[in-house]
Scaffold this motif. Structure first.
Motif, PDB file in Angstrom:
ATOM      1  N   ALA A  61       0.828  -1.207   0.000  1.00  0.00           N
ATOM      2  CA  ALA A  61       0.000   0.000   0.000  1.00  0.00           C
ATOM      3  C   ALA A  61       0.863   1.259   0.000  1.00  0.00           C
ATOM      4  N   ALA A  62       1.937   1.239   0.782  1.00  0.00           N
ATOM      5  CA  ALA A  62       2.844   2.391   0.808  1.00  0.00           C
ATOM      6  C   ALA A  62       3.563   2.548  -0.520  1.00  0.00           C
ATOM      7  N   ALA A  63       3.946   1.428  -1.127  1.00  0.00           N
ATOM      8  CA  ALA A  63       4.688   1.476  -2.388  1.00  0.00           C
ATOM      9  C   ALA A  63       3.850   2.030  -3.527  1.00  0.00           C
ATOM     10  N   PHE A  64       2.538   1.760  -3.518  1.00  0.00           N
ATOM     11  CA  PHE A  64       1.677   2.195  -4.622  1.00  0.00           C
ATOM     12  C   PHE A  64       0.833   3.416  -4.260  1.00  0.00           C
ATOM     13  N   GLY A  65       1.238   4.129  -3.219  1.00  0.00           N
ATOM     14  CA  GLY A  65       0.638   5.423  -2.926  1.00  0.00           C
ATOM     15  C   GLY A  65      -0.731   5.399  -2.288  1.00  0.00           C
ATOM     16  N   ALA A  66      -1.070   4.362  -1.548  1.00  0.00           N
ATOM     17  CA  ALA A  66      -2.362   4.320  -0.878  1.00  0.00           C
ATOM     18  C   ALA A  66      -2.411   5.348   0.243  1.00  0.00           C
ATOM     19  N   THR A  67      -3.620   5.823   0.553  1.00  0.00           N
ATOM     20  CA  THR A  67      -3.802   6.791   1.631  1.00  0.00           C
ATOM     21  C   THR A  67      -3.612   6.135   2.986  1.00  0.00           C
ATOM     22  N   GLY A  68      -4.084   4.890   3.125  1.00  0.00           N
ATOM     23  CA  GLY A  68      -3.978   4.183   4.393  1.00  0.00           C
ATOM     24  C   GLY A  68      -4.700   2.852   4.330  1.00  0.00           C
ATOM     25  N   VAL A  69      -4.689   2.172   5.441  1.00  0.00           N
ATOM     26  CA  VAL A  69      -5.311   0.849   5.561  1.00  0.00           C
ATOM     27  C   VAL A  69      -6.295   0.903   6.726  1.00  0.00           C
ATOM     28  N   VAL A  70      -7.456   0.285   6.544  1.00  0.00           N
ATOM     29  CA  VAL A  70      -8.433   0.201   7.629  1.00  0.00           C
ATOM     30  C   VAL A  70      -8.688  -1.271   7.933  1.00  0.00           C
ATOM     31  N   ILE A  71      -8.713  -1.611   9.215  1.00  0.00           N
ATOM     32  CA  ILE A  71      -8.908  -2.985   9.659  1.00  0.00           C
ATOM     33  C   ILE A  71     -10.020  -3.023  10.705  1.00  0.00           C
ATOM     34  N   PRO A  72     -10.697  -4.160  10.858  1.00  0.00           N
ATOM     35  CA  PRO A  72     -11.698  -4.274  11.926  1.00  0.00           C
ATOM     36  C   PRO A  72     -11.029  -4.234  13.289  1.00  0.00           C
ATOM     37  N   GLU A  73     -11.768  -3.759  14.273  1.00  0.00           N
ATOM     38  CA  GLU A  73     -11.216  -3.671  15.613  1.00  0.00           C
ATOM     39  C   GLU A  73     -11.099  -5.041  16.266  1.00  0.00           C
ATOM     40  N   ARG A  74     -11.963  -5.988  15.869  1.00  0.00           N
ATOM     41  CA  ARG A  74     -11.960  -7.319  16.478  1.00  0.00           C
ATOM     42  C   ARG A  74     -11.753  -8.394  15.432  1.00  0.00           C
ATOM     43  N   ARG A  75     -11.281  -9.534  15.907  1.00  0.00           N
ATOM     44  CA  ARG A  75     -11.088 -10.732  15.073  1.00  0.00           C
ATOM     45  C   ARG A  75     -10.279 -10.431  13.820  1.00  0.00           C
ATOM     46  N   ALA A  76      -9.212  -9.685  14.001  1.00  0.00           N
ATOM     47  CA  ALA A  76      -8.327  -9.360  12.877  1.00  0.00           C
ATOM     48  C   ALA A  76      -6.938  -9.062  13.410  1.00  0.00           C
ATOM     49  N   ALA A  77      -5.940  -9.301  12.570  1.00  0.00           N
ATOM     50  CA  ALA A  77      -4.558  -9.003  12.958  1.00  0.00           C
ATOM     51  C   ALA A  77      -4.372  -7.503  13.105  1.00  0.00           C
ATOM     52  N   GLY A  78      -3.582  -7.116  14.103  1.00  0.00           N
ATOM     53  CA  GLY A  78      -3.258  -5.719  14.305  1.00  0.00           C
ATOM     54  C   GLY A  78      -1.806  -5.443  13.962  1.00  0.00           C
ATOM     55  N   VAL A  79      -1.404  -4.188  14.093  1.00  0.00           N
ATOM     56  CA  VAL A  79      -0.030  -3.800  13.770  1.00  0.00           C
ATOM     57  C   VAL A  79       0.854  -4.164  14.958  1.00  0.00           C
ATOM     58  N   THR A  80       1.221  -5.418  15.018  1.00  0.00           N
ATOM     59  CA  THR A  80       2.108  -5.917  16.057  1.00  0.00           C
ATOM     60  C   THR A  80       3.556  -5.847  15.570  1.00  0.00           C
ATOM     61  N   VAL A  81       4.457  -6.340  16.412  1.00  0.00           N
ATOM     62  CA  VAL A  81       5.873  -6.378  16.025  1.00  0.00           C
ATOM     63  C   VAL A  81       6.059  -7.184  14.746  1.00  0.00           C
ATOM     64  N   ALA A  82       5.348  -8.312  14.633  1.00  0.00           N
ATOM     65  CA  ALA A  82       5.477  -9.157  13.440  1.00  0.00           C
ATOM     66  C   ALA A  82       5.037  -8.416  12.187  1.00  0.00           C
ATOM     67  N   ALA A  83       3.911  -7.713  12.263  1.00  0.00           N
ATOM     68  CA  ALA A  83       3.437  -6.951  11.104  1.00  0.00           C
ATOM     69  C   ALA A  83       4.403  -5.829  10.756  1.00  0.00           C
ATOM     70  N   TRP A  84       4.904  -5.157  11.788  1.00  0.00           N
ATOM     71  CA  TRP A  84       5.845  -4.055  11.561  1.00  0.00           C
ATOM     72  C   TRP A  84       7.093  -4.551  10.834  1.00  0.00           C
ATOM     73  N   LYS A  85       7.618  -5.682  11.245  1.00  0.00           N
ATOM     74  CA  LYS A  85       8.831  -6.215  10.627  1.00  0.00           C
ATOM     75  C   LYS A  85       8.616  -6.517   9.157  1.00  0.00           C
ATOM     76  N   VAL A  86       7.500  -7.181   8.826  1.00  0.00           N
ATOM     77  CA  VAL A  86       7.240  -7.549   7.434  1.00  0.00           C
ATOM     78  C   VAL A  86       6.974  -6.312   6.583  1.00  0.00           C
ATOM     79  N   SER A  87       6.450  -5.270   7.188  1.00  0.00           N
ATOM     80  CA  SER A  87       6.155  -4.056   6.422  1.00  0.00           C
ATOM     81  C   SER A  87       7.415  -3.339   5.957  1.00  0.00           C
ATOM     82  N   ALA A  88       8.573  -3.750   6.491  1.00  0.00           N
ATOM     83  CA  ALA A  88       9.868  -3.168   6.097  1.00  0.00           C
ATOM     84  C   ALA A  88       9.891  -1.656   6.258  1.00  0.00           C
ATOM     85  N   GLY A  89       9.330  -1.180   7.359  1.00  0.00           N
ATOM     86  CA  GLY A  89       9.359   0.250   7.635  1.00  0.00           C
ATOM     87  C   GLY A  89       8.141   1.014   7.165  1.00  0.00           C
ATOM     88  N   ALA A  90       7.266   0.363   6.368  1.00  0.00           N
ATOM     89  CA  ALA A  90       6.073   1.058   5.873  1.00  0.00           C
ATOM     90  C   ALA A  90       5.150   1.452   7.012  1.00  0.00           C
TER      91      ALA A  90
END
Length: 322
Positions: free
Chosen positions: A193-222
């Motif tokens: 999303a960052a690479a292709f110029g997206a405004t942002g990402v929206v996720i559900p508050e429940r029953r969904a992955a959040g921006v944890t350490v694991a997500a942050w690492k895979v995002s490569a700084g995004a």
């Protein structure tokens, strides 16, 4: 020999009878009584949790009296902080500039090149470095193998989904995730999303992955550049986006049109990606203006959620620039 009553042992004496006797019913009652609930691991002297507790108590006793004790590392990380544990993970986090508060280092650590670089990067980035005992690290990591290193990082600060509509660089381009469960998929989608110029990402508050350490690492700084918002009700958020003038396009293998044939990709847009395996939920699917599919060969069942999102983001960017 039958009838040989003179043989030793042939006649049992009345006093040698084995088995139950009158009045013996309560002799073993005490042995059968329950011993109560099993003690906690930290209360059993032979358990490692007990030894760790003793070490922590000794450290507490060494503190100067009369001062208000600071919160223990475990207390500080239980609410507003998370942990990166281990040498490789910590080094990678610091290399990509992940925000951090405190670096905990075992005071007798066998330093190697990774430890040297970890401490050096922490100092350069203004991260507090603390030398601690193994017992403190054991408690902090809650039994996870820490290799003498633990890094405290703040939890991610989410926006409100309405905030993603404010985009001064052009039409809003939002990625909505319908209950993505794997934080690595979330991280990969954030990176695309960052690479292709997206405004942002929206996720559900429940029953969904959040921006944890694991997500942050895979995002490569995004994760440091791309805002992520949470919505209590994703369907309601999509309806509000539609009222604000955005088209909502859902990705699904059984779509109405192929992705590259969609006429809705060149303006304000929400791309909805379904969860791993289940895809789009019924209500989310019904809320979309259009369901599109990505053509693939028949021998492949489906694409990974993050791969599908990347392809859709690329097509949307291409359509906007056409």
């Amino acid at each position: 020999m039958a009838g040989n009553s003179q043989r030793k042992g042939a006649i049992r004496k009345s006093g040698s009878k084995k088995g139950q006797q009158v009045g013996t019913g309560g002799h073993q009652r005490r042995a059968l009584e329950g011993k109560g609930p099993t003690p906690k691991a930290s209360d059993r002297p032979n358990h490692k949790a007990y030894k760790a507790k003793v070490r922590a108590e000794k450290e507490e006793a060494k503190r100067p009296q009369g001062r208000t004790p600071k919160a223990a590392p475990r207390d500080r990380t239980s609410g507003s902080l998370e942990l990166v544990i281990g040498r490789n993970s910590t080094l990678e986090a610091l290399r990509m500039g992940m925000p951090a508060h405190v670096l905990h280092v075992f005071n007798r650590i066998d330093a190697d090149d990774r430890v040297t670089e970890i401490v050096s990067l922490a100092v350069e980035q203004g991260v507090e470095v603390r030398e601690v005992t193994k017992g403190s690290l054991d408690l902090l990591s809650d039994g996870t193998r820490h290799q003498g290193i633990a890094l405290e990082v703040p939890t991610y600060e989410y926006l409100q989904y309405q905030d993603l509509l404010d985009n001064s660089d052009g039409p809003a381009r939002i990625v909505a995730l319908d209950s993505i469960q794997d934080p690595r998929n979330l991280g990969a989608i954030m990176r695309s999303a960052a690479a292709f110029g997206a405004t942002g990402v929206v996720i559900p508050e429940r029953r969904a992955a959040g921006v944890t350490v694991a997500a942050w690492k895979v995002s490569a700084g995004a994760a440091a550049r791309l805002p992520v918002a949470r919505a209590v009700n994703l369907v309601r958020a999509l309806e509000d986006y539609k009222k604000a003038g955005l088209f909502v396009v859902g990705l699904d293998a059984g779509g109405e049109v192929d992705l590259h044939e969609s006429q809705l990709l060149d303006g304000p847009l929400v791309i909805v990606v379904g969860s791993e395996g289940a895809g789009l939920s019924r209500l989310v699917r019904e809320t979309c203006d259009q369901i599109v599919s990505i053509p693939i060969v028949a021998t492949t069942e489906s694409l990974n959620a993050s791969v599908a999102a990347s392809i859709a983001l690329y097509e949307a960017k291409r359509a906007l620039q056409a």
